[in-house]
Design a protein around this motif. Structure first.
Motif, PDB file in Angstrom:
ATOM      1  N   TRP A   1       0.851  -1.189   0.000  1.00  0.00           N
ATOM      2  CA  TRP A   1       0.000   0.000   0.000  1.00  0.00           C
ATOM      3  C   TRP A   1       0.885   1.236   0.000  1.00  0.00           C
ATOM      4  CZ3 TRP A   1      -4.695  -0.395   3.836  1.00  0.00           C
ATOM      5  CH2 TRP A   1      -5.429  -1.544   3.560  1.00  0.00           C
ATOM      6  N   THR A   2       0.892   1.946  -1.098  1.00  0.00           N
ATOM      7  CA  THR A   2       1.725   3.146  -1.201  1.00  0.00           C
ATOM      8  C   THR A   2       1.389   4.133  -0.089  1.00  0.00           C
ATOM      9  OG1 THR A   2       1.828   2.868  -3.585  1.00  0.00           O
ATOM     10  CG2 THR A   2       2.426   5.031  -2.728  1.00  0.00           C
ATOM     11  N   GLU A   3       0.097   4.334   0.168  1.00  0.00           N
ATOM     12  CA  GLU A   3      -0.338   5.356   1.117  1.00  0.00           C
ATOM     13  C   GLU A   3       0.100   5.088   2.549  1.00  0.00           C
ATOM     14  OE1 GLU A   3      -2.372   3.347  -0.584  1.00  0.00           O
ATOM     15  OE2 GLU A   3      -3.305   4.582  -2.121  1.00  0.00           O
TER      16      GLU A   3
END
Length: 139
Positions: free
Chosen positions: A121-123
């Motif tokens: 998950w980049t975020e």
């Protein structure tokens, strides 16, 4: 006359090298794949394992982490763990990997200031620890 044989190339200190970088894998776990709808799961696993094998081949120190492995997210991907048999996997209770002292200490122990981070998950897996590490002078 310029003689190219007499020029010694110096590596730029800005480049990532096996001598200045550390690899951090964040939360490559079964439950985390629910947030990766934009990518094929098999392709993601293969890319992650490829990155792990490259880090191992170049002797880049590697830190493996999970979050809530026992209660929610499940164990680290077996294919990733197989690349680093017997290596400790740091299981956290915080979403931001950089808020876990064991993770920070593992990175600090390498003496490396450049961190390569891989997460699903980049975020959360990537952005949160990146911002925190940057704030402490890491690249």
């Amino acid at each position: 006359m310029f003689n190219v044989a007499n020029v010694k190339a110096a590596a730029s200190p800005d480049l990532l090298t096996p001598d200045n970088a550390v690899m951090l894998f964040v939360d490559h776990q079964p439950q985390m794949f629910f947030g990766t709808g934009s990518g094929d799961r098999t392709a993601i696993v293969n890319a992650t394992v490829g990155l792990a094998k490259a880090a191992k081949a170049f002797n880049v120190p590697t830190v493996l982490t999970t979050v809530a492995a026992e209660s929610f997210s499940g164990p680290i991907l077996p294919q990733l763990a197989e690349v680093f048999p017997g290596q400790e996997i740091i299981d956290r209770t915080t979403m931001n990997a950089w808020e876990d002292n064991a993770v920070v200490e593992a990175i600090r122990a390498t003496g490396r200031r450049k961190i390569i981070i891989s997460g699903l998950w980049t975020e959360v897996c990537i952005v949160l620890p990146v911002l925190s590490a940057l704030g402490q002078g890491y690249e």
